[in-house]
Design a protein around this motif. Structure first.
Motif, PDB file in Angstrom:
ATOM      1  N   VAL A   1       4.355  14.820   9.119  1.00  0.00           N
ATOM      2  CA  VAL A   1       5.633  14.816   8.339  1.00  0.00           C
ATOM      3  C   VAL A   1       5.337  15.952   7.259  1.00  0.00           C
ATOM      4  CG1 VAL A   1       4.794  13.086   6.641  1.00  0.00           C
ATOM      5  CG2 VAL A   1       7.123  13.560   6.861  1.00  0.00           C
ATOM      6  N   ARG A   2       6.345  16.883   7.350  1.00  0.00           N
ATOM      7  CA  ARG A   2       6.176  18.104   6.473  1.00  0.00           C
ATOM      8  C   ARG A   2       4.766  18.881   6.629  1.00  0.00           C
ATOM      9  NH1 ARG A   2       9.873  15.896   1.309  1.00  0.00           N
ATOM     10  NH2 ARG A   2      11.695  16.077   2.243  1.00  0.00           N
ATOM     11  N   GLY A   3       4.450  18.829   7.755  1.00  0.00           N
ATOM     12  CA  GLY A   3       3.209  19.179   7.888  1.00  0.00           C
ATOM     13  C   GLY A   3       1.663  18.682   7.642  1.00  0.00           C
ATOM     14  N   VAL A   4       2.118  17.275   7.030  1.00  0.00           N
ATOM     15  CA  VAL A   4       0.842  16.511   6.422  1.00  0.00           C
ATOM     16  C   VAL A   4       0.685  15.428   7.717  1.00  0.00           C
ATOM     17  CG1 VAL A   4       0.204  14.802   4.930  1.00  0.00           C
ATOM     18  CG2 VAL A   4       1.343  16.869   4.267  1.00  0.00           C
ATOM     19  N   GLU A   5      -0.529  15.324   8.022  1.00  0.00           N
ATOM     20  CA  GLU A   5      -0.823  14.170   9.251  1.00  0.00           C
ATOM     21  C   GLU A   5      -0.909  12.864   8.738  1.00  0.00           C
ATOM     22  OE1 GLU A   5      -4.101  13.529  12.352  1.00  0.00           O
ATOM     23  OE2 GLU A   5      -3.528  15.559  12.361  1.00  0.00           O
TER      24      GLU A   5
ATOM     25  N   GLY B   1      -0.394  11.007   3.501  1.00  0.00           N
ATOM     26  CA  GLY B   1       0.499  11.396   4.597  1.00  0.00           C
ATOM     27  C   GLY B   1       1.428  10.001   4.301  1.00  0.00           C
ATOM     28  N   LEU B   2       1.047   8.956   3.709  1.00  0.00           N
ATOM     29  CA  LEU B   2       2.089   7.967   3.141  1.00  0.00           C
ATOM     30  C   LEU B   2       3.034   8.544   2.236  1.00  0.00           C
ATOM     31  CD1 LEU B   2       3.444   5.305   3.514  1.00  0.00           C
ATOM     32  CD2 LEU B   2       1.611   4.637   1.890  1.00  0.00           C
ATOM     33  N   ALA B   3       2.549   9.072   1.214  1.00  0.00           N
ATOM     34  CA  ALA B   3       2.983   9.771   0.163  1.00  0.00           C
ATOM     35  C   ALA B   3       4.286  10.812   0.546  1.00  0.00           C
ATOM     36  CB  ALA B   3       2.141  10.395  -0.899  1.00  0.00           C
ATOM     37  N   THR B   4       3.829  11.786   1.474  1.00  0.00           N
ATOM     38  CA  THR B   4       4.674  12.590   2.093  1.00  0.00           C
ATOM     39  C   THR B   4       5.757  12.059   2.623  1.00  0.00           C
ATOM     40  OG1 THR B   4       2.644  14.332   1.910  1.00  0.00           O
ATOM     41  CG2 THR B   4       4.834  14.745   3.332  1.00  0.00           C
ATOM     42  N   LEU B   5       5.597  10.987   3.574  1.00  0.00           N
ATOM     43  CA  LEU B   5       6.693  10.239   4.185  1.00  0.00           C
ATOM     44  C   LEU B   5       7.640   9.601   3.108  1.00  0.00           C
ATOM     45  CD1 LEU B   5       7.703   9.334   6.743  1.00  0.00           C
ATOM     46  CD2 LEU B   5       6.390   7.210   6.629  1.00  0.00           C
TER      47      LEU B   5
ATOM     48  N   ALA C   1       9.960  12.161   2.008  1.00  0.00           N
ATOM     49  CA  ALA C   1      10.756  12.724   3.100  1.00  0.00           C
ATOM     50  C   ALA C   1      11.979  11.755   3.456  1.00  0.00           C
ATOM     51  CB  ALA C   1      10.034  13.310   4.346  1.00  0.00           C
ATOM     52  N   LEU C   2      11.246  10.238   3.740  1.00  0.00           N
ATOM     53  CA  LEU C   2      12.178   9.260   4.402  1.00  0.00           C
ATOM     54  C   LEU C   2      12.980   8.649   3.412  1.00  0.00           C
ATOM     55  CD1 LEU C   2      12.797   8.182   6.932  1.00  0.00           C
ATOM     56  CD2 LEU C   2      11.012   6.409   6.650  1.00  0.00           C
ATOM     57  N   PRO C   3      12.749   8.097   2.353  1.00  0.00           N
ATOM     58  CA  PRO C   3      13.594   7.303   1.431  1.00  0.00           C
ATOM     59  C   PRO C   3      14.808   8.322   1.041  1.00  0.00           C
ATOM     60  CG  PRO C   3      11.449   6.555   1.044  1.00  0.00           C
ATOM     61  CD  PRO C   3      11.314   7.818   1.855  1.00  0.00           C
TER      62      PRO C   3
ATOM     63  N   VAL D   1      12.727  11.816  -7.744  1.00  0.00           N
ATOM     64  CA  VAL D   1      11.401  10.872  -8.000  1.00  0.00           C
ATOM     65  C   VAL D   1      10.387  11.051  -6.880  1.00  0.00           C
ATOM     66  CG1 VAL D   1      11.025   8.527  -8.708  1.00  0.00           C
ATOM     67  CG2 VAL D   1      13.057   9.570  -9.162  1.00  0.00           C
ATOM     68  N   ALA D   2      10.724  11.078  -5.789  1.00  0.00           N
ATOM     69  CA  ALA D   2       9.419  10.757  -4.905  1.00  0.00           C
ATOM     70  C   ALA D   2       8.757  12.105  -4.545  1.00  0.00           C
ATOM     71  CB  ALA D   2      10.020  10.236  -3.604  1.00  0.00           C
ATOM     72  N   ARG D   3       9.298  13.249  -4.777  1.00  0.00           N
ATOM     73  CA  ARG D   3       8.603  14.527  -4.316  1.00  0.00           C
ATOM     74  C   ARG D   3       7.324  14.951  -5.309  1.00  0.00           C
ATOM     75  NH1 ARG D   3      13.886  17.441  -2.660  1.00  0.00           N
ATOM     76  NH2 ARG D   3      13.915  16.879  -0.544  1.00  0.00           N
TER      77      ARG D   3
END
Length: 171
Positions: free
Chosen positions: A93-97, A124-128, A131-133, A152-154
């Motif tokens: 997700v956004r280049g992060v495994e 990976g969870l933080a990048t998701l 991206a997802l929420p 808030v998430a980025r």
């Protein structure tokens, strides 16, 4: 004349559903996921216990969002016992495994009634989460809410990825 040998194992409804879910995940096919869901399916968020998605239509829409942010999904052999099954997968997700474990419970017809996903590692969870929420929020509550969630998430994802790079040197 008789031929002796081992009969091929008969796959349970849950095992068949898992195999189809795995294939749908690798191909990013939300419509194929929809065919596997019970009308009253519940998808528990991997990010918080405060949020879950209910109903076939909402869980299908969520999978459209998931498949829009995940790249290179590769699944591992599923395992089914009774009405419960699991399989793991790797994706980017956004280049992060990230690595994840899908845990599903099926009804007698093999339809998924409950869906849980567990994700690691934390970057990976933080990048998701970044991206997802925002995408889900924009779909459910409007573009402005999606932008607010992204705002808030980025930074959280950035901090976690940065800490992951440096913290191991101090452990």
């Amino acid at each position: 004349m008789s031929v002796t040998g081992h009969a091929a194992p008969v796959a349970s409804p849950t095992a068949k559903t898992l195999a189809a879910l795995s294939a749908a995940g690798e191909s990013g096919d939300a419509d194929a996921v929809a065919e596997l869901l019970a009308p009253d399916v519940v998808f528990h968020s991997p990010m918080t216990t405060r949020l879950w998605f209910e109903g076939k239509q909402e869980v299908t829409a969520l999978h459209r969002d998931i498949f829009a942010v995940l790249d290179n999904v590769v699944t591992i052999e599923p395992l089914a016992v009774g009405d419960t099954g699991a399989f793991s997968f790797r994706a980017r997700v956004r280049g992060v495994e990230l690595e994840a474990m899908n845990l599903v419970r099926c009804n007698e017809e093999g339809q998924i009634v409950e869906f849980k996903v567990f994700i690691r590692p934390l970057p990976g969870l933080a990048t998701l989460f970044a991206a997802l929420p925002p995408r889900v929020s924009a779909r459910r509550r409007g573009r402005l809410t999606g932008v607010l969630v992204a705002t808030v998430a980025r930074p959280l994802a950035f901090v976690v990825r940065t800490a992951d790079r440096f913290a191991p040197a101090f452990l």
